[in-house]
Design a protein around this motif. Structure first.
Motif, PDB file in Angstrom:
ATOM      1  N   ILE A 129      49.184  45.295  47.308  1.00  0.00           N
ATOM      2  CA  ILE A 129      48.038  45.281  46.398  1.00  0.00           C
ATOM      3  C   ILE A 129      47.581  43.826  46.255  1.00  0.00           C
ATOM      4  O   ILE A 129      48.406  42.932  46.027  1.00  0.00           O
ATOM      5  CB  ILE A 129      48.425  45.830  45.009  1.00  0.00           C
ATOM      6  CG1 ILE A 129      49.132  47.186  45.113  1.00  0.00           C
ATOM      7  CG2 ILE A 129      47.214  45.913  44.087  1.00  0.00           C
ATOM      8  CD1 ILE A 129      48.284  48.323  45.603  1.00  0.00           C
ATOM      9  N   GLY A 180      44.777  41.149  44.349  1.00  0.00           N
ATOM     10  CA  GLY A 180      43.712  40.906  43.377  1.00  0.00           C
ATOM     11  C   GLY A 180      42.749  39.892  43.994  1.00  0.00           C
ATOM     12  O   GLY A 180      42.137  40.153  45.028  1.00  0.00           O
ATOM     13  N   GLY A 210      43.795  36.960  45.091  1.00  0.00           N
ATOM     14  CA  GLY A 210      44.545  36.173  46.090  1.00  0.00           C
ATOM     15  C   GLY A 210      44.760  34.722  45.692  1.00  0.00           C
ATOM     16  O   GLY A 210      44.946  33.867  46.555  1.00  0.00           O
ATOM     17  N   THR A 211      44.764  34.426  44.387  1.00  0.00           N
ATOM     18  CA  THR A 211      44.959  33.027  43.960  1.00  0.00           C
ATOM     19  C   THR A 211      46.413  32.729  43.621  1.00  0.00           C
ATOM     20  O   THR A 211      46.719  31.647  43.133  1.00  0.00           O
ATOM     21  CB  THR A 211      44.078  32.671  42.743  1.00  0.00           C
ATOM     22  OG1 THR A 211      44.487  33.482  41.630  1.00  0.00           O
ATOM     23  CG2 THR A 211      42.607  32.885  43.020  1.00  0.00           C
ATOM     24  N   ASN A 212      47.289  33.702  43.867  1.00  0.00           N
ATOM     25  CA  ASN A 212      48.709  33.424  43.628  1.00  0.00           C
ATOM     26  C   ASN A 212      49.583  33.987  44.736  1.00  0.00           C
ATOM     27  O   ASN A 212      50.712  34.407  44.489  1.00  0.00           O
ATOM     28  CB  ASN A 212      49.134  33.980  42.261  1.00  0.00           C
ATOM     29  CG  ASN A 212      50.351  33.254  41.741  1.00  0.00           C
ATOM     30  OD1 ASN A 212      50.560  32.081  42.048  1.00  0.00           O
ATOM     31  ND2 ASN A 212      51.170  33.948  40.993  1.00  0.00           N
ATOM     32  N   PRO A 229      41.773  31.075  37.509  1.00  0.00           N
ATOM     33  CA  PRO A 229      41.288  31.995  38.545  1.00  0.00           C
ATOM     34  C   PRO A 229      42.119  33.274  38.586  1.00  0.00           C
ATOM     35  O   PRO A 229      43.219  33.325  38.033  1.00  0.00           O
ATOM     36  CB  PRO A 229      41.484  31.204  39.852  1.00  0.00           C
ATOM     37  CG  PRO A 229      41.900  29.844  39.466  1.00  0.00           C
ATOM     38  CD  PRO A 229      42.424  29.892  38.067  1.00  0.00           C
ATOM     39  N   SER A 264      42.450  37.846  38.885  1.00  0.00           N
ATOM     40  CA  SER A 264      41.934  39.120  38.384  1.00  0.00           C
ATOM     41  C   SER A 264      42.630  39.489  37.076  1.00  0.00           C
ATOM     42  O   SER A 264      43.737  39.016  36.791  1.00  0.00           O
ATOM     43  CB  SER A 264      42.176  40.211  39.426  1.00  0.00           C
ATOM     44  OG  SER A 264      43.556  40.337  39.675  1.00  0.00           O
ATOM     45  N   GLY A 308      49.413  31.761  31.489  1.00  0.00           N
ATOM     46  CA  GLY A 308      49.430  30.947  30.282  1.00  0.00           C
ATOM     47  C   GLY A 308      48.808  29.588  30.528  1.00  0.00           C
ATOM     48  O   GLY A 308      48.786  29.097  31.656  1.00  0.00           O
ATOM     49  N   ARG A 316      40.182  21.465  32.417  1.00  0.00           N
ATOM     50  CA  ARG A 316      40.645  22.099  33.666  1.00  0.00           C
ATOM     51  C   ARG A 316      39.830  21.614  34.864  1.00  0.00           C
ATOM     52  O   ARG A 316      40.383  21.412  35.932  1.00  0.00           O
ATOM     53  CB  ARG A 316      40.547  23.620  33.568  1.00  0.00           C
ATOM     54  CG  ARG A 316      41.535  24.245  32.614  1.00  0.00           C
ATOM     55  CD  ARG A 316      41.525  25.746  32.766  1.00  0.00           C
ATOM     56  NE  ARG A 316      42.141  26.113  34.029  1.00  0.00           N
ATOM     57  CZ  ARG A 316      43.419  26.476  34.162  1.00  0.00           C
ATOM     58  NH1 ARG A 316      44.206  26.529  33.128  1.00  0.00           N
ATOM     59  NH2 ARG A 316      43.894  26.777  35.351  1.00  0.00           N
TER      60      ARG A 316
HETATM   61  C1  LIG Z   1      43.286  26.202  40.527  1.00  0.00           C
HETATM   62  C2  LIG Z   1      44.258  27.203  39.945  1.00  0.00           C
HETATM   63  C3  LIG Z   1      44.686  27.057  38.652  1.00  0.00           C
HETATM   64  C4  LIG Z   1      45.578  27.987  38.100  1.00  0.00           C
HETATM   65  N1  LIG Z   1      45.968  27.804  36.814  1.00  0.00           N
HETATM   66  C5  LIG Z   1      46.815  28.693  36.244  1.00  0.00           C
HETATM   67  C6  LIG Z   1      47.208  28.538  34.877  1.00  0.00           C
HETATM   68  O1  LIG Z   1      46.783  27.628  34.180  1.00  0.00           O
HETATM   69  N2  LIG Z   1      48.084  29.448  34.352  1.00  0.00           N
HETATM   70  C7  LIG Z   1      48.558  30.491  35.099  1.00  0.00           C
HETATM   71  O2  LIG Z   1      49.347  31.276  34.547  1.00  0.00           O
HETATM   72  N3  LIG Z   1      48.190  30.674  36.390  1.00  0.00           N
HETATM   73  C8  LIG Z   1      47.337  29.804  36.984  1.00  0.00           C
HETATM   74  N4  LIG Z   1      46.970  29.961  38.290  1.00  0.00           N
HETATM   75  C9  LIG Z   1      47.569  31.031  39.091  1.00  0.00           C
HETATM   76  C10 LIG Z   1      46.689  32.314  39.234  1.00  0.00           C
HETATM   77  O3  LIG Z   1      45.381  32.062  38.927  1.00  0.00           O
HETATM   78  C11 LIG Z   1      47.184  33.439  38.350  1.00  0.00           C
HETATM   79  O4  LIG Z   1      48.538  33.736  38.636  1.00  0.00           O
HETATM   80  C12 LIG Z   1      46.354  34.724  38.515  1.00  0.00           C
HETATM   81  O5  LIG Z   1      46.731  35.648  37.518  1.00  0.00           O
HETATM   82  C13 LIG Z   1      46.501  35.371  39.887  1.00  0.00           C
HETATM   83  O6  LIG Z   1      45.613  36.494  39.951  1.00  0.00           O
HETATM   84  P1  LIG Z   1      45.152  37.098  41.341  1.00  0.00           P
HETATM   85  O7  LIG Z   1      44.322  38.275  41.081  1.00  0.00           O
HETATM   86  O8  LIG Z   1      44.537  36.050  42.190  1.00  0.00           O
HETATM   87  O9  LIG Z   1      46.571  37.523  41.974  1.00  0.00           O
HETATM   88  P2  LIG Z   1      46.900  37.780  43.510  1.00  0.00           P
HETATM   89  O10 LIG Z   1      47.191  36.456  44.146  1.00  0.00           O
HETATM   90  O11 LIG Z   1      45.873  38.625  44.145  1.00  0.00           O
HETATM   91  O12 LIG Z   1      48.257  38.611  43.396  1.00  0.00           O
HETATM   92  C14 LIG Z   1      49.430  38.048  42.843  1.00  0.00           C
HETATM   93  C15 LIG Z   1      50.574  39.060  42.987  1.00  0.00           C
HETATM   94  O13 LIG Z   1      50.299  40.234  42.247  1.00  0.00           O
HETATM   95  C16 LIG Z   1      50.265  41.412  43.090  1.00  0.00           C
HETATM   96  N5  LIG Z   1      49.139  42.221  42.585  1.00  0.00           N
HETATM   97  C17 LIG Z   1      47.824  41.918  42.624  1.00  0.00           C
HETATM   98  N6  LIG Z   1      47.109  42.835  41.944  1.00  0.00           N
HETATM   99  C18 LIG Z   1      47.986  43.758  41.479  1.00  0.00           C
HETATM  100  C19 LIG Z   1      47.871  44.945  40.702  1.00  0.00           C
HETATM  101  N7  LIG Z   1      46.684  45.351  40.233  1.00  0.00           N
HETATM  102  N8  LIG Z   1      48.986  45.664  40.429  1.00  0.00           N
HETATM  103  C20 LIG Z   1      50.203  45.248  40.881  1.00  0.00           C
HETATM  104  N9  LIG Z   1      50.387  44.128  41.617  1.00  0.00           N
HETATM  105  C21 LIG Z   1      49.291  43.377  41.900  1.00  0.00           C
HETATM  106  C22 LIG Z   1      50.068  40.881  44.482  1.00  0.00           C
HETATM  107  O14 LIG Z   1      50.631  41.764  45.442  1.00  0.00           O
HETATM  108  C23 LIG Z   1      50.786  39.543  44.433  1.00  0.00           C
HETATM  109  O15 LIG Z   1      52.174  39.730  44.622  1.00  0.00           O
HETATM  110  C24 LIG Z   1      46.053  29.062  38.879  1.00  0.00           C
HETATM  111  C25 LIG Z   1      45.601  29.208  40.201  1.00  0.00           C
HETATM  112  C26 LIG Z   1      44.703  28.298  40.729  1.00  0.00           C
HETATM  113  C27 LIG Z   1      44.209  28.484  42.141  1.00  0.00           C
END
Ligand SMILES: Cc1cc2nc3c(=O)[nH]c(=O)nc-3n(C[C@H](O)[C@H](O)[C@H](O)COP(=O)(O)OP(=O)(O)OC[C@H]3O[C@@H](n4cnc5c(N)ncnc54)[C@H](O)[C@@H]3O)c2cc1C
Length: 337
Positions: free
Chosen positions: A49, A51, A53-55, A116, A118, A128, A222
């Motif tokens: 799955i 979202g 893709g930022t983590n 960033p 979902s 956080g 930020r």
């Molecule tokens: C510039 C920058 C700054 C950031 N600052 C912070 C910050 O201050 N604090 C913080 O906590 N994080 C921060 N992050 C990290 C990131 O933004 C968060 O962790 C965010 O919640 C990731 O969301 P995503 O949709 O991109 O996850 P994704 O990268 O798409 O997915 C992350 C994981 O979750 C799984 N997944 C995705 N969607 C689902 C779903 N619906 N159900 C079950 N599993 C799922 C995926 O398989 C993967 O293992 C930052 C990232 C960047 C690039």
């Protein structure tokens, strides 16, 4: 279900490496999600799955089905004179959702502006920033339980929220988050004590802050601190801040009196991972088109590496050097695939 084959994942994750997924689909309804899972099971394909893709860091081809979540919608479940309950689809953009709340002066999430990702991953990571964790404002999470094969609603107290973790991470691959219920306040407790918010408000002549002015300060801070992943590939903090015992802390302080650490309780200290990385000389170091960001050592940036493995190897070198110098094992906060 629209199934695509041999899709380049570059546009779908913020490290923007050139890895391939053998199958790819986007889903915008719960029925489509079930259909995609059934297809993967029937065809013996693992699925992932995704979202925003930022983590994640793809380090090789994904031999299976990538299911990109696009379940959207913001729904008001309840409103009183003092608070609101909202239900938000997992595929909503987190930062847009926070802006939506801030514009209406609904308080709680303003310190989490501009993160960033979902909405669906916010509880998984328990995101956080600036003294606030999203779990403080979550009531429950709707998910598909892939073991019991049923839709469930998990109340906050059963989500096992902790520092950048939750039941959704602890029982990896079991739950697929589809929607999150949030409680927001019309008379919020505003949090200005962290990371320079007060100084920005002061510089702007704001003595009586609002949800909007705090969000504005956080966005300003930020924007100056984090590299924009649309311009420079990164996933924010690549490592977690490690926890150590008080005894370890006392021993380290003898050797490194400027060690940056914060007491969590009587037995535990949280160490600033960025400080450890800087102390090992990594800040602004670049190798094979991967580097430690010049303004924030905790962030690994991709200056043009096409393979995720190059980024993984770079992070391994950092981990090893910190282990040797401090005896601390850094844990990655990004999901390695
Ligand atoms: C510039 C920058 C700054 C950031 N600052 C912070 C910050 O201050 N604090 C913080 O906590 N994080 C921060 N992050 C990290 C990131 O933004 C968060 O962790 C965010 O919640 C990731 O969301 P995503 O949709 O991109 O996850 P994704 O990268 O798409 O997915 C992350 C994981 O979750 C799984 N997944 C995705 N969607 C689902 C779903 N619906 N159900 C079950 N599993 C799922 C995926 O398989 C993967 O293992 C930052 C990232 C960047 C690039």
């Amino acid at each position: 279900m629209k199934l695509q084959q041999n899709i380049a994942l570059r546009p779908y994750h913020s490290f923007a490496c050139e890895e391939i997924a053998s199958f790819f689909t986007t889903i915008s309804t719960k029925e489509a999600l079930i259909e995609a899972i059934q297809w993967a099971n029937e065809n013996n394909q693992p699925y992932l799955i995704l979202g925003s893709g930022t983590n994640v860091l793809f380090t090789k081809q994904f031999n299976g089905l990538v299911i990109k979540m696009e379940l959207t919608g913001i729904q008001k479940l309840q409103e009183t004179a003092s608070e609101l309950l909202l239900q938000v689809g997992a595929g909503e953009n987190w930062s847009h959702f926070v802006s939506y709340c801030v514009q209406k002066s609904w308080g709680g999430l303003e310190n989490l502006s501009l993160i960033p990702g979902s909405v669906g991953v916010a509880p998984i990571q328990n995101i956080g920033a600036y003294g606030v964790e999203v779990s403080e404002h979550i009531i429950s999470v709707d998910a598909f339980d892939t073991i019991k094969n049923e839709w469930i609603t998990i109340p906050k107290q059963d989500c096992a929220f902790g520092y950048r973790t939750s039941i959704f991470k602890k029982e990896a691959n079991r739950y697929i988050v589809c929607a999150v219920q949030f409680k927001l306040s019309k008379q919020p407790l505003l949090r200005t004590d962290f990371g320079g918010i007060k100084a920005v408000l002061h510089a702007r002549g704001i003595s009586n802050p609002s949800v909007e002015s705090i969000a504005g300060a956080v966005i300003y801070l930020r924007s100056n601190q984090w590299p924009d992943p649309k311009i420079l590939g990164n996933t924010g903090s690549f490592f977690k801040n490690p926890m150590i015992t008080t005894t370890q802390y006392d021993q380290l302080m003898i050797r490194f009196p400027s060690l940056m650490a914060y007491p969590i309780n009587d037995h535990t200290y949280k160490i600033a991972a960025g400080w450890l990385i800087e102390a090992c000389g990594w800040k602004a170091v670049t190798k094979d088109q991967v580097g430690c960001y010049k303004d924030q050592a905790l962030v690994i940036v991709n200056y043009g590496a096409t393979k995720g493995k190059t980024i993984l190897d770079f992070s391994e070198e950092i981990i090893e050097s910190i282990q040797v110098k401090f005896g601390i094992l850094l844990e990655r906060s990004v999901n390695i695939l």
